[in-house]
Design a protein around this motif. Structure first.
Motif, PDB file in Angstrom:
ATOM      1  N   THR A 166       1.796 -11.038  -6.661  1.00  0.00           N
ATOM      2  CA  THR A 166       0.397 -10.721  -6.419  1.00  0.00           C
ATOM      3  C   THR A 166       0.043 -10.925  -4.952  1.00  0.00           C
ATOM      4  OG1 THR A 166      -0.087 -11.352  -8.676  1.00  0.00           O
ATOM      5  CG2 THR A 166      -1.939 -11.275  -7.176  1.00  0.00           C
ATOM      6  N   LEU A 168       2.055 -10.615  -2.462  1.00  0.00           N
ATOM      7  CA  LEU A 168       2.648  -9.482  -1.746  1.00  0.00           C
ATOM      8  C   LEU A 168       1.740  -8.253  -1.877  1.00  0.00           C
ATOM      9  CD1 LEU A 168       5.201  -8.365  -0.248  1.00  0.00           C
ATOM     10  CD2 LEU A 168       6.113  -7.745  -2.492  1.00  0.00           C
ATOM     11  N   GLU A 169       1.286  -7.991  -3.089  1.00  0.00           N
ATOM     12  CA  GLU A 169       0.449  -6.812  -3.329  1.00  0.00           C
ATOM     13  C   GLU A 169      -0.915  -6.941  -2.646  1.00  0.00           C
ATOM     14  OE1 GLU A 169       2.653  -5.271  -7.403  1.00  0.00           O
ATOM     15  OE2 GLU A 169       0.978  -6.664  -7.590  1.00  0.00           O
ATOM     16  N   ILE A 170      -1.467  -8.150  -2.630  1.00  0.00           N
ATOM     17  CA  ILE A 170      -2.732  -8.378  -1.927  1.00  0.00           C
ATOM     18  C   ILE A 170      -2.535  -8.159  -0.431  1.00  0.00           C
ATOM     19  CG2 ILE A 170      -4.412 -10.161  -1.255  1.00  0.00           C
ATOM     20  CD1 ILE A 170      -4.143 -11.315  -4.115  1.00  0.00           C
ATOM     21  N   SER A 171      -1.377  -8.583   0.081  1.00  0.00           N
ATOM     22  CA  SER A 171      -1.135  -8.406   1.521  1.00  0.00           C
ATOM     23  C   SER A 171      -1.059  -6.916   1.870  1.00  0.00           C
ATOM     24  CB  SER A 171       0.138  -9.137   1.958  1.00  0.00           C
ATOM     25  OG  SER A 171       1.277  -8.339   1.712  1.00  0.00           O
ATOM     26  N   TYR A 172      -0.574  -6.094   0.946  1.00  0.00           N
ATOM     27  CA  TYR A 172      -0.585  -4.642   1.158  1.00  0.00           C
ATOM     28  C   TYR A 172      -2.005  -4.088   1.077  1.00  0.00           C
ATOM     29  CZ  TYR A 172       4.396  -3.647   1.472  1.00  0.00           C
ATOM     30  OH  TYR A 172       5.675  -3.567   1.929  1.00  0.00           O
ATOM     31  N   ASP A 173      -2.802  -4.693   0.213  1.00  0.00           N
ATOM     32  CA  ASP A 173      -4.161  -4.187  -0.014  1.00  0.00           C
ATOM     33  C   ASP A 173      -5.087  -4.455   1.169  1.00  0.00           C
ATOM     34  OD1 ASP A 173      -6.040  -3.229  -2.411  1.00  0.00           O
ATOM     35  OD2 ASP A 173      -7.126  -4.758  -1.279  1.00  0.00           O
ATOM     36  N   TYR A 175      -4.782  -4.685   4.567  1.00  0.00           N
ATOM     37  CA  TYR A 175      -4.683  -4.254   5.973  1.00  0.00           C
ATOM     38  C   TYR A 175      -5.279  -2.870   6.232  1.00  0.00           C
ATOM     39  CZ  TYR A 175      -1.433  -0.515   5.338  1.00  0.00           C
ATOM     40  OH  TYR A 175      -0.900   0.685   4.987  1.00  0.00           O
ATOM     41  N   ILE A 176      -5.736  -2.180   5.187  1.00  0.00           N
ATOM     42  CA  ILE A 176      -5.973  -0.740   5.344  1.00  0.00           C
ATOM     43  C   ILE A 176      -7.149  -0.349   6.227  1.00  0.00           C
ATOM     44  CG2 ILE A 176      -4.860  -0.139   3.161  1.00  0.00           C
ATOM     45  CD1 ILE A 176      -7.796   0.256   2.104  1.00  0.00           C
ATOM     46  N   TYR A 177      -8.180  -1.194   6.287  1.00  0.00           N
ATOM     47  CA  TYR A 177      -9.323  -0.821   7.140  1.00  0.00           C
ATOM     48  C   TYR A 177      -9.147  -1.412   8.528  1.00  0.00           C
ATOM     49  CZ  TYR A 177     -11.382   0.544   2.723  1.00  0.00           C
ATOM     50  OH  TYR A 177     -11.609   1.125   1.499  1.00  0.00           O
ATOM     51  N   ASN A 238      -5.877  -8.950   9.902  1.00  0.00           N
ATOM     52  CA  ASN A 238      -6.166  -9.296   8.505  1.00  0.00           C
ATOM     53  C   ASN A 238      -5.392 -10.537   8.099  1.00  0.00           C
ATOM     54  OD1 ASN A 238      -5.962  -5.905   8.503  1.00  0.00           O
ATOM     55  ND2 ASN A 238      -7.864  -6.852   7.892  1.00  0.00           N
TER      56      ASN A 238
ATOM     57  N   PRO B  12      -8.019   1.753  -1.843  1.00  0.00           N
ATOM     58  CA  PRO B  12      -6.652   2.023  -2.307  1.00  0.00           C
ATOM     59  C   PRO B  12      -6.538   2.120  -3.830  1.00  0.00           C
ATOM     60  CG  PRO B  12      -6.840  -0.244  -1.519  1.00  0.00           C
ATOM     61  CD  PRO B  12      -8.181   0.385  -1.329  1.00  0.00           C
ATOM     62  N   ASN B  41      -5.803   5.612   9.581  1.00  0.00           N
ATOM     63  CA  ASN B  41      -7.189   5.288   9.257  1.00  0.00           C
ATOM     64  C   ASN B  41      -8.047   6.540   9.078  1.00  0.00           C
ATOM     65  OD1 ASN B  41      -6.661   2.467  11.276  1.00  0.00           O
ATOM     66  ND2 ASN B  41      -7.182   2.312   9.110  1.00  0.00           N
ATOM     67  N   PRO B  72       2.351   0.044  -3.135  1.00  0.00           N
ATOM     68  CA  PRO B  72       0.889   0.051  -3.273  1.00  0.00           C
ATOM     69  C   PRO B  72       0.204   0.161  -1.911  1.00  0.00           C
ATOM     70  CG  PRO B  72       1.712  -2.190  -3.449  1.00  0.00           C
ATOM     71  CD  PRO B  72       2.927  -1.294  -3.317  1.00  0.00           C
ATOM     72  N   SER B  73      -1.113   0.205  -1.942  1.00  0.00           N
ATOM     73  CA  SER B  73      -1.947   0.277  -0.744  1.00  0.00           C
ATOM     74  C   SER B  73      -1.888   1.657  -0.107  1.00  0.00           C
ATOM     75  CB  SER B  73      -1.528  -0.794   0.256  1.00  0.00           C
ATOM     76  OG  SER B  73      -2.376  -0.794   1.372  1.00  0.00           O
ATOM     77  N   GLY B  77      -3.231   3.731   6.214  1.00  0.00           N
ATOM     78  CA  GLY B  77      -4.509   3.060   6.420  1.00  0.00           C
ATOM     79  C   GLY B  77      -5.658   3.914   5.903  1.00  0.00           C
ATOM     80  N   SER B  78      -6.871   3.403   6.041  1.00  0.00           N
ATOM     81  CA  SER B  78      -8.021   4.090   5.455  1.00  0.00           C
ATOM     82  C   SER B  78      -9.238   3.978   6.362  1.00  0.00           C
ATOM     83  CB  SER B  78      -8.340   3.466   4.093  1.00  0.00           C
ATOM     84  OG  SER B  78      -9.388   4.160   3.476  1.00  0.00           O
ATOM     85  N   SER B 301      -4.080  -2.763  -6.810  1.00  0.00           N
ATOM     86  CA  SER B 301      -2.885  -3.025  -6.009  1.00  0.00           C
ATOM     87  C   SER B 301      -1.674  -3.462  -6.824  1.00  0.00           C
ATOM     88  CB  SER B 301      -3.198  -4.091  -4.959  1.00  0.00           C
ATOM     89  OG  SER B 301      -3.621  -5.291  -5.570  1.00  0.00           O
ATOM     90  N   ARG B 406       3.137  -1.819   7.449  1.00  0.00           N
ATOM     91  CA  ARG B 406       2.140  -2.329   8.391  1.00  0.00           C
ATOM     92  C   ARG B 406       2.504  -2.174   9.853  1.00  0.00           C
ATOM     93  NH1 ARG B 406       0.956  -7.422   5.014  1.00  0.00           N
ATOM     94  NH2 ARG B 406       2.758  -6.499   4.043  1.00  0.00           N
ATOM     95  N   ASN B 412      -1.088  -5.916  12.758  1.00  0.00           N
ATOM     96  CA  ASN B 412      -0.979  -6.298  11.340  1.00  0.00           C
ATOM     97  C   ASN B 412       0.444  -6.685  10.985  1.00  0.00           C
ATOM     98  OD1 ASN B 412      -3.137  -6.329   9.279  1.00  0.00           O
ATOM     99  ND2 ASN B 412      -3.774  -4.590  10.517  1.00  0.00           N
TER     100      ASN B 412
END
Lengths: 412, 412
Positions: A166, A168-173, A175-177, A238, B12, B41, B72-73, B77-78, B301, B406, B412
């Motif tokens: 989890t 790991l998955e949160i860390s992927y989630d 960074y996106i913005y 992030n 995401p 982004n 995932p993610s 970027g977004s 995620s 990343r 990141n």
């Protein structure tokens, strides 16, 4: 020929039913045991005569034992009940051993954590003093990994795997913005930081998160926490923080109950967990986007992402409990000895219950970096092999198939 | 020969990179496309000239596309950015199409939800009016499943599966102690209740939980909620409630912001989500053990428990986007048409972007029971096939192997 009785106690883990499955399987096969009984809701089920026949459920369809092995929660229900000291009040002990006698119970297995091992200790002492021929064996379980006398506890590996996956998955989630953020992940373990430490397994050559780890073993300073965030923000957008629900300040006060750290408008700390409390503090102090995530009961119930290694060890510990009992051992807890670190190897042993009951094994100081409270590679190498392998779960219509267990318990 | 550009936008989902993988794969293979570019982004990456060459990353090692498919993610970027109306301010449109021209972009793919489809709509309108030869194609994604013009959105099936699996595991976790309890599970989806409804997939012949479901489509009454709990408590000890984060009272006020419902000591609703708010109300009114669980970002995620069906559809939608673009389509969103209900069958089509952008598809009234706000079997049968199948994820040292993404994004 005599019978055996099994019960479960304390909080659930993903694999406590794997241990139960192991006990039932070996007990049904044992030439020394006639009928396998289960008490509903731990030792209280014994006191309330709430006992079911497990042989009649599982002997005719042993495939059910395979499904039980990968069913989360506690098939027999649980309790949190401490027996009184029998030198002060013998009543319940008389009731319990009276049931044992009437049901011809010669072997009693109790699957639980350090509080449950207190029950094993008291019952085995009582049996010895009163010359009762009942073998009392403890079987370890807890996601917290805080039991002495065993290298690690069944249940910990699966919870560690869920936390790390989890994380790991949160860390992927996160960074996106293209804006700075702080994410605080609250992890179970009130006094022992083993599970919080497991978040570090998510780090790899590309992922440096969690960027900060706060264990309950190390006094927490809000001032240092905020300085650390500001320092990391200079080079990283992030930030993710792994924090134990049980962190305390240098005076031993839980941060989750800390009102001093909060101004009036955020002063109702009783509403919040540790993660939420820190979320408000960071939000107020740093002004960036802050989110807190409480992993909650998923840590102990997410069988779908359990560790195969953990499931197999839990089952084996159950098998061995029957062997030890039939061999005449009593007042013992089955334990796991790590015989080799790399590659990971182990064997099953047992340990005097006096060395386990009512104690709490924290992370040793040498596995925590003194300068920043983060964890050492030795600790990561200790945890990692316990998380290996995917569970053999059957799926139907997209969802895991678990054993129906609630029909045993009334009103559920 | 011309080039194509891809970008991702909005929040995401577990499978938005599967769509990206599908676009990149088909675009690399297309004889009509020379180089595949990605904007970092979203549309802001185009405006900021933050564009990378995806052909050079993926053409030499197409196995990376397979890992991207289960990462995932959002690889690229977004952003959450709404273009102005070009009749009022043309500046950004000129910048964007200037970049398109300089980079010889003839195909632009935008993967996103209803807000992102607004960008597709505006850019394709602008291209038409200004006679620009750029095909603009939208690719749907959202865990909320609230897009018109498609039977369902890629990303929803995996999120639904996570919600249902977790709900099943929570239902196993809650019954173990012999005391009454209420567990409130807060699920994402501010206006559309599709994801909250998915919790009902956890019900089976043994499990009746979630016992109550509260969708944002139905006005929420605290009075009715408490009466329902009291009624169910007469026959069932452990109650589980699935509740959308976005439930509102009959006047349209979010329950999470409701102060009237709370007395002073619990009045700081801004500290709490919907689940926490209801937890305090139930705790105060019923006095039993109450817990709230917020599933949080894990819903979008948790690739480790994604749906294979969803991953494959997301990838296929990406493949088809390239096909449509090369065939000359523009101002369209790729969509999924359900051609058969049982067995579930579908085909990929496309839909005029005007029919999708800025709209929100809620659960139709006929799929909600009028008397109690719970959901019908039709809705369960609609969701269920979207959750089928386990993802083909490689594991290393106990954890899933995801693509390193990343390093593309600075800091990141």
């Amino acid at each position: 020929m005599s019978n055996c009785l099994i019960a479960q106690s304390g909080g659930p883990t993903s694999v406590i039913n794997a241990s139960l499955s192991g006990v039932i399987d070996s007990a049904i096969e044992s030439p020394n045991i006639h009928t396998v009984y289960g008490a509903i809701n731990g030792i209280q089920g014994v006191l309330n005569h709430n006992i079911i026949n497990l042989t009649s459920i599982f002997a005719p369809s042993k495939s059910k034992l395979e499904v039980l092995k990968t069913t989360p929660s506690m098939f027999l229900g649980s309790c949190r009940y401490k027996l009184p000291d029998f030198t002060e009040d013998e009543t319940e002990y008389k009731l319990i051993f009276d049931i044992f006698e009437r049901k011809k119970i010669e072997y009693f297995f109790y699957i639980g954590g350090n509080d449950s091992m207190d029950t094993v200790l008291k019952l085995s002492k009582y049996a010895k003093i009163k010359n009762k021929n009942v073998k009392i064996i403890g079987i370890p379980k807890t996601i917290d990994n805080d039991l002495f006398g065993t290298d690690h506890t069944p249940g910990f590996g699966s919870a560690a795997k869920f936390v790390a996956t989890t994380m790991l998955e949160i860390s992927y989630d996160t960074y996106i913005y293209d804006i700075p953020s702080v994410t605080i992940v609250e992890i179970m373990g009130r006094n022992a930081g083993w599970l919080t430490a497991s978040a570090a397994l998510a780090r790899n050559e590309y992922n440096s998160s969690p960027d900060l780890i706060y264990l309950p073993e190390v006094p927490f300073s809000i001032y240092d926490f905020l300085s650390n965030l500001k320092r990391i923000q200079k080079t990283k957008k992030n930030i993710i923080v792994a924090v134990s629900e049980g962190i305390k300040d240098k005076d031993g006060n839980y941060i989750s109950a800390s009102e001093n750290a909060l101004d009036d408008s955020f002063g109702h700390a009783k509403l919040s967990g540790t993660g939420k409390t820190l979320e408000h503090i960071v939000s107020k102090s740093l002004g960036c986007k802050v989110r807190s995530i409480e992993l909650n009961v998923l840590q102990r119930s997410a069988m779908h992402s359990a560790s195969l290694q953990d499931i197999n060890e839990a089952c084996e510990v159950g098998n061995k409990a029957v062997e030890y009992a039939v061999d005449g051992y009593t007042g013992q807890m089955v334990s796991i000895i790590r015989t080799s670190h790399n590659p990971y190897k182990y064997q099953i042993d047992c340990v005097d219950i006096e060395k386990v009951a009512n104690k709490e094994k924290l992370i040793p100081t040498e596995w925590i970096h003194a300068e920043n409270g983060d964890i050492t590679n030795e600790l990561i190498e200790y945890i990692s092999p316990l998380t290996f392998g995917q569970p053999n779960i059957q799926y139907k219509n997209g969802l895991p198939v678990y054993l129906d267990i609630r029909h045993l318990i009334s009103n559920n």
